[in-house]
Each structure stands twice: as C-alpha cells, then as structure tokens.
Enzyme design. Structure first.
Site, PDB file in Angstrom:
ATOM      1  N   ASP A 285       0.846  -1.204   0.000  1.00 30.47           N
ATOM      2  CA  ASP A 285       0.000   0.000   0.000  1.00 30.47           C
ATOM      3  C   ASP A 285       0.880   1.252   0.000  1.00 30.47           C
ATOM      4  O   ASP A 285       0.380   2.378  -0.068  1.00 30.47           O
ATOM      5  CB  ASP A 285      -1.026  -0.005   1.137  1.00 30.47           C
ATOM      6  CG  ASP A 285      -0.402  -0.079   2.514  1.00 30.47           C
ATOM      7  OD1 ASP A 285       0.835  -0.224   2.615  1.00 30.47           O
ATOM      8  OD2 ASP A 285      -1.159   0.014   3.509  1.00 30.47           O
ATOM      9  N   SER A 286       2.218   1.052   0.020  1.00 29.21           N
ATOM     10  CA  SER A 286       3.133   2.180  -0.213  1.00 29.21           C
ATOM     11  C   SER A 286       2.890   2.774  -1.585  1.00 29.21           C
ATOM     12  O   SER A 286       3.404   3.860  -1.893  1.00 29.21           O
ATOM     13  CB  SER A 286       4.591   1.716  -0.088  1.00 29.21           C
ATOM     14  OG  SER A 286       4.833   0.568  -0.876  1.00 29.21           O
TER      15      SER A 286
ATOM     16  N   ASP B  83      -1.010  -6.007   0.158  1.00 26.16           N
ATOM     17  CA  ASP B  83      -1.356  -5.351   1.423  1.00 26.16           C
ATOM     18  C   ASP B  83      -2.855  -5.141   1.528  1.00 26.16           C
ATOM     19  O   ASP B  83      -3.493  -4.664   0.575  1.00 26.16           O
ATOM     20  CB  ASP B  83      -0.696  -3.954   1.488  1.00 26.16           C
ATOM     21  CG  ASP B  83       0.588  -3.973   2.274  1.00 26.16           C
ATOM     22  OD1 ASP B  83       0.721  -4.795   3.200  1.00 26.16           O
ATOM     23  OD2 ASP B  83       1.473  -3.157   1.950  1.00 26.16           O
TER      24      ASP B  83
ATOM     25  N   LYS C 150      -1.245  -9.293   3.243  1.00 26.63           N
ATOM     26  CA  LYS C 150      -0.433  -8.868   4.393  1.00 26.63           C
ATOM     27  C   LYS C 150      -1.238  -7.863   5.198  1.00 26.63           C
ATOM     28  O   LYS C 150      -1.919  -7.009   4.609  1.00 26.63           O
ATOM     29  CB  LYS C 150       0.887  -8.225   3.910  1.00 26.63           C
ATOM     30  CG  LYS C 150       1.703  -7.603   5.049  1.00 26.63           C
ATOM     31  CD  LYS C 150       3.125  -7.287   4.638  1.00 26.63           C
ATOM     32  CE  LYS C 150       3.344  -5.971   3.960  1.00 26.63           C
ATOM     33  NZ  LYS C 150       2.871  -4.792   4.698  1.00 26.63           N
TER      34      LYS C 150
ATOM     35  N   GLU D 106       9.482  -4.194  10.404  1.00 23.28           N
ATOM     36  CA  GLU D 106       9.869  -2.906   9.808  1.00 23.28           C
ATOM     37  C   GLU D 106      10.443  -1.960  10.856  1.00 23.28           C
ATOM     38  O   GLU D 106       9.829  -1.732  11.910  1.00 23.28           O
ATOM     39  CB  GLU D 106       8.653  -2.250   9.119  1.00 23.28           C
ATOM     40  CG  GLU D 106       9.037  -0.892   8.506  1.00 23.28           C
ATOM     41  CD  GLU D 106       8.038  -0.332   7.508  1.00 23.28           C
ATOM     42  OE1 GLU D 106       7.017  -0.977   7.226  1.00 23.28           O
ATOM     43  OE2 GLU D 106       8.302   0.787   6.998  1.00 23.28           O
TER      44      GLU D 106
HETATM   45  O1  KIV Z   1       3.576  -1.066   1.654  1.00 23.01           O
HETATM   46  C1  KIV Z   1       4.738  -1.471   1.671  1.00 23.01           C
HETATM   47  O2  KIV Z   1       5.538  -1.240   0.754  1.00 23.01           O
HETATM   48  C2  KIV Z   1       5.171  -2.242   2.826  1.00 23.01           C
HETATM   49  C3  KIV Z   1       6.632  -2.453   2.982  1.00 23.01           C
HETATM   50  C4  KIV Z   1       7.229  -1.226   3.535  1.00 23.01           C
HETATM   51  C5  KIV Z   1       6.946  -3.657   3.792  1.00 23.01           C
HETATM   52  O3  KIV Z   1       4.393  -2.637   3.615  1.00 23.01           O
END
Ligand code: KIV
Length: 293
Positions: free
Chosen positions: A47-48, A86, A116, A185
């Site tokens: 979700d980044s 995510d 996740k 993290e």
């Molecule tokens: O959203 C994402 O990219 C993440 C990573 C930072 C593990 O959750």
C-alpha cells in the site's frame, strides 16, 4: 506450459534451509515483469503505492479498489513469484467479517496468493479467522505505516526493553495465529535477530538489519526512482530518477532543436507503390499497440 508459481511452503523451506529471501514491491505490469526477470521469489503489492504512485503523504487514503487494480496488473506481469498484497487501512481492522470479505476480493479480483496486514496481538484473532478460511497471511509488525499518526511519525520501534518485549509477544501472537511469514519494519537489528531466532516462520526485514530471513524494499526507493528523500535502509542499487530526468532533458532539447526524430526514426512514402499496396518484403513494424506502418 506455464511456469509454476512459488508457494508459501517454498518460502518457508527457504528459511529452513538457511536460504535468504529477497522481496521487493511492485505496483504495475512492467515492474512485475522486471522483478520476475531478476528472479525474485516474492513480490509485495504494497500500500506504499499510496506514497510512491499516487502521491499521498501516507498509506491511509489507499482503498481496496486501488489495491485490486494494481495487484491484477502485477499478476499479469509475473507468473512465478508469490504475490502478496497489502490489505489497506480499515479494510481488516473493523471486524473479521469485513476482513474476510476484503481479503476475498484481493485474492479473487486481484489474483494475489496472500494478503499482508499490519499489527500484533490485537490483530491476531483476525489473522486466525483469515487463515481458518484458507487465506495465506503475512504479518507486519514494528513500524506499521497505517498507524503513523498513532506512532507519532515514521520512527524506529522497539528501542526500549519494554517495547522490544511487546514486539516479541506480537511476533509470537501473529505466528500462533497462523501467518506464514512476518515483516519486521524499522526495528533495531539485534531485536530483529532475536525475533528471527525465536520464530519458526520467515521474518522479512525492512530497516531491521542483516539477521532476518529475508529483506523487502520499496522498489522506488531501492532503484532511486524518487527524486526526493530515500530512506537510509533502502540501499543504493540504482539512480533511475536521475537517469530518467537526464534522458528527458536531452529529449526535450532535441525536440526543441530539431535533432529528434532523425530520418532513421521516421517512416517514408514508398514512391514505387503509389497505389498504396504493400511490397511482399515490406517490413511491418509491430509493437504492443499494433502495426505502425
Ligand atoms: O507497503 C509497503 O511497501 C510495505 C513495505 C514497507 C513492507 O508494507
């Protein structure tokens, strides 16, 4: 025959065999093709994407529909890596039923193999419910970006002995709930090493030092695609943002001066065939968007 996709069992076997697990994020078809070509076993549709693709200042505005759209593109681009998606903010925290419905959509409409979700002990019953329903779940503890406002910023977690002990309890609760792996993290390397030692499931670190079973990075950070800030833990594997800017500056200059396109980059009338018919040996330049002759 289609290549076989990597399973969660393969990822767990990698830990058992002491084989380190590289993972990166990807958000679209082309990125997924590149990650697969590089041979990485696991992709995270993070979700980044809210930050690096959509330009928000946190992951909080990201929706399930956003994640589905990007996951489906990644799945089309990569046949072999295990694809983890995510669950975005508030798509699983409300109750187990909502979590199940949203995880179902991410797997059915997005085509990912696993979800996740962020959080420790309080989220363990939700993880249990998803796993019992047949969903492969990756946990995520330490800095949990969806809780950025509660945490007071993107800070290293688990620096005191009390918060370190809580994180160990969180990790055990998520493993106990049936997660197949867990992201750690932004926690001290020593704590990540301890958690990795205690858990039987693989730990995937980001800003958590060397002694986790695997590493995950945000693709844009590790490739230097963003022109602005790059986190210290991202490594410096390329400088694609600068490379792209340089290419675009040269392109713009060439367009302005008339140096681009050259004759070699142009198409020309075949004066021998004024009736418009094609010679048998006429080359047809076909790209993904169709013929360009
Ligand atoms: O959203 C994402 O990219 C993440 C990573 C930072 C593990 O959750």
């Amino acid at each position: 025959m289609r290549p076989r996709r990597i399973t969660i069992h393969k990822i767990q076997t990698m830990k058992a065999n002491g084989e380190r697990i590289p993972m990166v994020t990807a958000y679209d078809y082309t990125q997924a093709q590149i990650v697969e070509a590089a041979g990485l076993p696991m992709i995270l549709v993070g979700d980044s994407l809210g930050n690096v693709v959509l330009g928000f200042d946190s992951t909080i505005p990201v929706t399930v529909d956003d994640m589905i759209r990007h996951t489906a593109a990644v799945v089309r681009g990569a046949d072999t890596p295990l694809i983890v998606v995510d669950m975005p903010f508030m798509s699983y925290q409300v109750n187990a039923e909502t979590a199940l419905r949203n995880a179902g959509r991410l797997l059915q409409e997005g085509g990912a193999q696993a979800v996740k979700l962020e959080g420790g002990k309080p989220i363990a019953p939700i993880v249990r419910r998803l796993v019992d329903a047949g969903v492969a779940v990756m946990g995520h503890i330490g800095l949990t970006p969806q809780a950025v406002h509660k945490l007071g910023g993107y800070r290293v977690q688990g620096k005191t002995s009390r918060s370190a002990a809580e994180l160990i309890e969180d990790a055990l609760a998520i493993q106990e709930a049936g997660a197949f792996a867990i992201v750690l993290e932004l926690i001290p390397a020593e704590l990540a090493a301890e958690i990795t030692e205690i858990l039987s499931i693989p730990t995937i670190g980001i800003g958590a030092g060397l002694h986790t079973d695997g590493q995950v990075q945000v693709l844009y950070d590790m490739l230097g695609l963003s022109l602005g800030f790059t986190p210290k833990h991202a490594g410096n594997y390329a400088n694609l943002g600068e490379t792209a800017r340089d290419a675009l500056e040269r392109y713009a200059e060439d367009v302005k001066t008339g140096a681009f396109p050259t004759s070699a980059q142009s198409f020309h009338v075949d004066r021998q065939r004024a009736d418009g018919s094609k010679a048998d040996d006429a080359p047809t330049v076909a790209g993904p968007y169709g013929s360009s002759d």
